[in-house]
Design a protein around this motif. Structure first.
Motif, PDB file in Angstrom:
ATOM      1  N   LEU A   1       0.823  -1.202   0.000  1.00 43.85           N
ATOM      2  CA  LEU A   1       0.000   0.000   0.000  1.00 43.85           C
ATOM      3  C   LEU A   1       0.861   1.257   0.000  1.00 43.85           C
ATOM      4  O   LEU A   1       1.824   1.373   0.773  1.00 43.85           O
ATOM      5  CB  LEU A   1      -0.909   0.007   1.230  1.00 43.85           C
ATOM      6  N   CYS A   2       0.509   2.208  -0.869  1.00 47.13           N
ATOM      7  CA  CYS A   2       1.068   3.561  -0.824  1.00 47.13           C
ATOM      8  C   CYS A   2      -0.078   4.530  -1.085  1.00 47.13           C
ATOM      9  O   CYS A   2      -0.562   4.646  -2.211  1.00 47.13           O
ATOM     10  CB  CYS A   2       2.183   3.756  -1.843  1.00 47.13           C
ATOM     11  N   GLN A   3      -0.511   5.226  -0.050  1.00 43.02           N
ATOM     12  CA  GLN A   3      -1.738   6.004  -0.156  1.00 43.02           C
ATOM     13  C   GLN A   3      -1.579   7.312  -0.916  1.00 43.02           C
ATOM     14  O   GLN A   3      -2.579   7.942  -1.261  1.00 43.02           O
ATOM     15  CB  GLN A   3      -2.293   6.258   1.254  1.00 43.02           C
ATOM     16  N   SER A   4      -0.352   7.721  -1.216  1.00 44.41           N
ATOM     17  CA  SER A   4      -0.196   8.901  -2.065  1.00 44.41           C
ATOM     18  C   SER A   4      -0.597   8.607  -3.506  1.00 44.41           C
ATOM     19  O   SER A   4      -0.741   9.524  -4.313  1.00 44.41           O
ATOM     20  CB  SER A   4       1.241   9.425  -2.016  1.00 44.41           C
ATOM     21  N   LEU A   5      -0.793   7.325  -3.842  1.00 46.52           N
ATOM     22  CA  LEU A   5      -1.318   6.951  -5.160  1.00 46.52           C
ATOM     23  C   LEU A   5      -2.839   7.039  -5.215  1.00 46.52           C
ATOM     24  O   LEU A   5      -3.423   6.880  -6.283  1.00 46.52           O
ATOM     25  CB  LEU A   5      -0.876   5.532  -5.519  1.00 46.52           C
ATOM     26  N   SER A   6      -3.467   7.286  -4.053  1.00 42.23           N
ATOM     27  CA  SER A   6      -4.928   7.357  -3.980  1.00 42.23           C
ATOM     28  C   SER A   6      -5.422   8.745  -4.347  1.00 42.23           C
ATOM     29  O   SER A   6      -4.659   9.710  -4.430  1.00 42.23           O
ATOM     30  CB  SER A   6      -5.394   7.011  -2.556  1.00 42.23           C
ATOM     31  N   LEU A   7      -6.747   8.848  -4.540  1.00 43.13           N
ATOM     32  CA  LEU A   7      -7.370  10.131  -4.818  1.00 43.13           C
ATOM     33  C   LEU A   7      -7.315  11.037  -3.597  1.00 43.13           C
ATOM     34  O   LEU A   7      -7.192  10.571  -2.455  1.00 43.13           O
ATOM     35  CB  LEU A   7      -8.828   9.924  -5.236  1.00 43.13           C
ATOM     36  N   LEU A   8      -7.416  12.346  -3.839  1.00 44.46           N
ATOM     37  CA  LEU A   8      -7.467  13.306  -2.742  1.00 44.46           C
ATOM     38  C   LEU A   8      -8.677  13.036  -1.852  1.00 44.46           C
ATOM     39  O   LEU A   8      -9.708  12.549  -2.308  1.00 44.46           O
ATOM     40  CB  LEU A   8      -7.533  14.725  -3.296  1.00 44.46           C
ATOM     41  N   GLY A   9      -8.541  13.364  -0.580  1.00 41.89           N
ATOM     42  CA  GLY A   9      -9.647  13.210   0.347  1.00 41.89           C
ATOM     43  C   GLY A   9      -9.768  11.830   0.948  1.00 41.89           C
ATOM     44  O   GLY A   9     -10.642  11.596   1.788  1.00 41.89           O
ATOM     45  N   GLN A  10      -8.908  10.893   0.544  1.00 35.74           N
ATOM     46  CA  GLN A  10      -8.932   9.550   1.118  1.00 35.74           C
ATOM     47  C   GLN A  10      -7.898   9.434   2.244  1.00 35.74           C
ATOM     48  O   GLN A  10      -6.968  10.243   2.325  1.00 35.74           O
ATOM     49  CB  GLN A  10      -8.645   8.512   0.034  1.00 35.74           C
ATOM     50  N   PRO A  11      -8.043   8.435   3.112  1.00 35.29           N
ATOM     51  CA  PRO A  11      -7.094   8.284   4.223  1.00 35.29           C
ATOM     52  C   PRO A  11      -5.654   8.137   3.729  1.00 35.29           C
ATOM     53  O   PRO A  11      -5.394   7.507   2.707  1.00 35.29           O
ATOM     54  CB  PRO A  11      -7.574   6.992   4.906  1.00 35.29           C
ATOM     55  N   ARG A  12      -4.713   8.718   4.473  1.00 35.47           N
ATOM     56  CA  ARG A  12      -3.311   8.682   4.108  1.00 35.47           C
ATOM     57  C   ARG A  12      -2.395   8.387   5.294  1.00 35.47           C
ATOM     58  O   ARG A  12      -1.181   8.396   5.144  1.00 35.47           O
ATOM     59  CB  ARG A  12      -2.892  10.024   3.478  1.00 35.47           C
ATOM     60  N   GLU A  13      -2.969   8.106   6.430  1.00 35.49           N
ATOM     61  CA  GLU A  13      -2.136   7.981   7.619  1.00 35.49           C
ATOM     62  C   GLU A  13      -1.380   6.657   7.704  1.00 35.49           C
ATOM     63  O   GLU A  13      -0.388   6.545   8.430  1.00 35.49           O
ATOM     64  CB  GLU A  13      -2.986   8.162   8.886  1.00 35.49           C
ATOM     65  N   ALA A  14      -1.789   5.632   6.964  1.00 34.57           N
ATOM     66  CA  ALA A  14      -1.148   4.320   7.079  1.00 34.57           C
ATOM     67  C   ALA A  14       0.168   4.240   6.302  1.00 34.57           C
ATOM     68  O   ALA A  14       1.174   3.732   6.819  1.00 34.57           O
ATOM     69  CB  ALA A  14      -2.103   3.221   6.612  1.00 34.57           C
ATOM     70  N   ALA A  15       0.174   4.702   5.053  1.00 31.24           N
ATOM     71  CA  ALA A  15       1.375   4.605   4.207  1.00 31.24           C
ATOM     72  C   ALA A  15       1.371   5.760   3.226  1.00 31.24           C
ATOM     73  O   ALA A  15       1.100   5.580   2.038  1.00 31.24           O
ATOM     74  CB  ALA A  15       1.403   3.264   3.480  1.00 31.24           C
ATOM     75  N   PRO A  16       1.672   6.968   3.695  1.00 34.50           N
ATOM     76  CA  PRO A  16       1.501   8.137   2.842  1.00 34.50           C
ATOM     77  C   PRO A  16       2.666   8.471   1.933  1.00 34.50           C
ATOM     78  O   PRO A  16       2.499   9.219   0.970  1.00 34.50           O
ATOM     79  CB  PRO A  16       1.302   9.268   3.861  1.00 34.50           C
ATOM     80  N   ASN A  17       3.859   7.952   2.229  1.00 32.35           N
ATOM     81  CA  ASN A  17       5.053   8.463   1.556  1.00 32.35           C
ATOM     82  C   ASN A  17       5.648   7.410   0.631  1.00 32.35           C
ATOM     83  O   ASN A  17       6.089   6.340   1.072  1.00 32.35           O
ATOM     84  CB  ASN A  17       6.091   8.895   2.595  1.00 32.35           C
ATOM     85  N   LEU A  18       5.691   7.710  -0.671  1.00 31.81           N
ATOM     86  CA  LEU A  18       6.192   6.754  -1.656  1.00 31.81           C
ATOM     87  C   LEU A  18       7.666   6.445  -1.442  1.00 31.81           C
ATOM     88  O   LEU A  18       8.087   5.295  -1.633  1.00 31.81           O
ATOM     89  CB  LEU A  18       5.959   7.294  -3.072  1.00 31.81           C
ATOM     90  N   GLU A  19       8.448   7.426  -1.042  1.00 19.76           N
ATOM     91  CA  GLU A  19       9.876   7.179  -0.824  1.00 19.76           C
ATOM     92  C   GLU A  19      10.087   6.138   0.267  1.00 19.76           C
ATOM     93  O   GLU A  19      10.905   5.221   0.130  1.00 19.76           O
ATOM     94  CB  GLU A  19      10.585   8.488  -0.454  1.00 19.76           C
ATOM     95  N   ASP A  20       9.324   6.245   1.365  1.00 20.32           N
ATOM     96  CA  ASP A  20       9.432   5.266   2.439  1.00 20.32           C
ATOM     97  C   ASP A  20       8.998   3.877   1.978  1.00 20.32           C
ATOM     98  O   ASP A  20       9.604   2.861   2.348  1.00 20.32           O
ATOM     99  CB  ASP A  20       8.577   5.696   3.634  1.00 20.32           C
TER     100      ASP A  20
END
Length: 233
Positions: A102-121
């Protein structure tokens, strides 16, 4: 010479309901060949809803309304990096032994991002390190007469290119691997195997049957909405 005109009934080809499946070993062979052709420590293949053909060719998976990456590494590593919505679709992948990350920065705006927000990480956790070389495949590539920059350019969102260069620690470590898949002569997708032909023929036959339903039912005064409704999705 005499000509006779008479009505001829078109044959019913009885299009099968289910799409012929591409075997898992075919997807695995494609992925292995793409990785070998890139000649790098890692091959990263980009996809979004409009530019999914390379991903579908290698995995059978298509991202939903967001972006996704296929990361191929040594020792048969196969990782699908998806956003929130596409993770549940990854089970449809025909590529065997694939990990889903999971990488949540690949998701649409307004969706949860606290679990895996950073693609570099996320990419660092997968195992990409400074000093590694990365081949990046976008949805098309530019020829030498189209691009004269010191570094290669990519048909991929800039944040993905920037992140890959940051993780590798060297902007020059990221090279364009798109021709490995899409070159019109030597690209893997330039060769259409029997499994791909069967799947494409199934889709083409269904489309043809839908168009024929429109033609068969055409009536004077039809509008396009009435005609399209006969396609019978």
């Amino acid at each position: 010479m005499t000509f006779t005109l008479r009505p001829v009934r078109l044959p019913d080809f009885e299009v099968p309901h289910f799409r012929p499946q591409i075997p898992a070993e075919i997807y695995a062979g494609r992925a292995d060949a793409a990785y070998a052709g890139a000649g790098c420590h890692w091959l990263v293949v980009y996809a979004d809803r409009e530019h999914l053909a390379n991903m579908a060719f290698l995995t059978g998976f298509e991202p939903r309304f967001e972006e996704a990456l296929l990361v191929l590494g040594s020792g048969g590593r196969r990782i699908l990096v998806t956003g929130n919505e596409s993770g549940s679709y990854a089970v449809l992948s025909g590529l065997p032994d694939v990990e889903v990350v999971l990488c949540q920065s690949l998701s649409l705006l307004g969706q949860p991002r606290e679990a895996a927000p950073n693609l570099e990480d996320v990419l660092a956790a997968i195992g990409i390190r400074k000093g590694d070389t990365i081949g990046l495949a976008g949805w098309k590539y530019l020829g030498p007469q189209e691009w004269r920059g010191r570094l290669p350019t990519f048909q991929v969102p800039a944040f993905i290119v920037d992140t890959l260069r940051a993780v590798a620690g060297d902007a020059g470590a990221v090279t364009d691997a798109t021709p490995v898949l899409m070159h019109p002569e030597g690209g893997l997708r330039a060769v259409v195997d029997v499994h791909e032909i069967a799947a494409m023929e199934w889709a083409a036959a269904r489309a043809s049957a839908a168009v024929w339903r429109i033609v068969q039912g055409a009536q004077l005064g039809d509008d396009e909405f009435t005609a399209a409704a006969r396609m019978g999705y």
